[in-house]
Enzyme design. Structure first.
Site, PDB file in Angstrom:
ATOM      1  N   ASP A 144      -1.446 -10.019  -5.460  1.00 41.31           N
ATOM      2  CA  ASP A 144      -0.314 -10.118  -4.549  1.00 41.31           C
ATOM      3  C   ASP A 144      -0.800 -10.498  -3.144  1.00 41.31           C
ATOM      4  O   ASP A 144      -1.958 -10.254  -2.781  1.00 41.31           O
ATOM      5  CB  ASP A 144       0.420  -8.771  -4.453  1.00 41.31           C
ATOM      6  CG  ASP A 144       1.100  -8.412  -5.762  1.00 41.31           C
ATOM      7  OD1 ASP A 144       1.294  -9.308  -6.597  1.00 41.31           O
ATOM      8  OD2 ASP A 144       1.419  -7.218  -5.927  1.00 41.31           O
TER       9      ASP A 144
HETATM   10  N1  URA Z   1      -0.865  -4.802  -9.347  1.00 41.06           N
HETATM   11  C1  URA Z   1      -0.098  -5.022  -8.259  1.00 41.06           C
HETATM   12  O1  URA Z   1       0.933  -4.386  -8.054  1.00 41.06           O
HETATM   13  N2  URA Z   1      -0.515  -5.974  -7.383  1.00 41.06           N
HETATM   14  C2  URA Z   1      -1.635  -6.692  -7.554  1.00 41.06           C
HETATM   15  O2  URA Z   1      -1.959  -7.543  -6.725  1.00 41.06           O
HETATM   16  C3  URA Z   1      -2.420  -6.443  -8.694  1.00 41.06           C
HETATM   17  C4  URA Z   1      -2.011  -5.494  -9.582  1.00 41.06           C
END
Ligand code: URA
Length: 236
Positions: free
Chosen positions: A106
């Site tokens: 993310d």
């Molecule tokens: N889980 C999440 O919520 N975000 C990420 O970037 C990776 C795993």
């Protein structure tokens, strides 16, 4: 992503724009080599990184590239984005335009991002069948306890996908921090899992994907080529 695997005779016919039956004599005369070795068998299957020479003409000569990058928060795990800096913007290498991201993070997650031009390697790492462990460190708003450990190990039901998450190993490292190991990668999985407890994730960092680990020598925003041993190249 590039293609893939092909029968040697079909590959030559396509590249040289000659009929399939014209390839056999070339092979029989020892004029075709795969990675420097003359090949007479038309049925041999070649991969996208095999060097193919026919009658002195190089038809294919691609180099596989593997990189690890320490992604900072605020950088997108994509190769193009109209709003934010991308992981590709952090890579200064002639092969960068051929790369794709192996498993996104993310925007507000930091840590290890792998990039490659080898689709077989990335598919093997990310396939749910491979169950490659991904290690994360998380900081949440409210104190953690054993209920989280139990729930994560048992799996949580995600209505959108109609699935129960695979067991997640959760180790509490302080009142509000923990380390997790995931073997799958559902959309925003970690945030959604803590969301079940109405406990927002304040910081998330990925430190390892399978055997590839970030260490202190790679500062945030830096990248480095990876040397991937042949036995990790999954039957190329
Ligand atoms: N889980 C999440 O919520 N975000 C990420 O970037 C990776 C795993």
């Amino acid at each position: 992503m590039h293609s893939k695997r092909a029968r040697l005779d079909r590959f030559i016919a396509r590249h040289c724009q000659i009929p399939l039956k014209s390839v056999k004599p070339l092979l029989a005369r020892g004029l075709v080599s795969v990675n420097g070795v003359a090949v007479a068998d038309s049925q041999v299957v070649i991969g996208e990184f095999d060097r193919i020479v026919s009658d002195g003409v190089v038809l294919q000569d691609r180099t596989p590239w593997y990189f690890m990058l320490h992604k900072p928060v605020g950088v997108v795990s994509a190769t193009r984005d109209s709003q934010h800096r991308t992981v590709l913007d952090l890579i200064n290498h002639p092969a960068k335009e051929s790369l794709h991201v192996v498993g996104r993070l993310d925007l507000n997650t930091s840590g290890l991002v792998l990039l490659t031009n080898d689709g077989r390697w990335s598919r093997a790492l990310m396939s749910p069948v491979s169950k490659v462990p991904k290690r994360y460190q998380v900081r949440v708003r409210d104190p953690l306890d054993e209920r989280y450990v139990k729930a994560f190990a048992e799996g949580l039901y995600f209505e959108t996908e109609n699935i129960v998450t695979a067991p997640v190993g959760l180790t509490l490292t302080s009142a509000t921090t923990a380390e997790l190991v995931l073997t799958e990668g559902k959309y925003h999985q970690i945030k959604r899992m803590f969301g079940r407890f109405r406990n927002p994730v304040l910081a998330l960092h990925r430190s390892a994907v399978g055997p590839y680990r970030l260490d202190d020598s790679l500062a945030s925003g830096e990248f480095r080529p990876l040397v991937v041993p042949r036995d990790r190249l999954h039957d190329r």
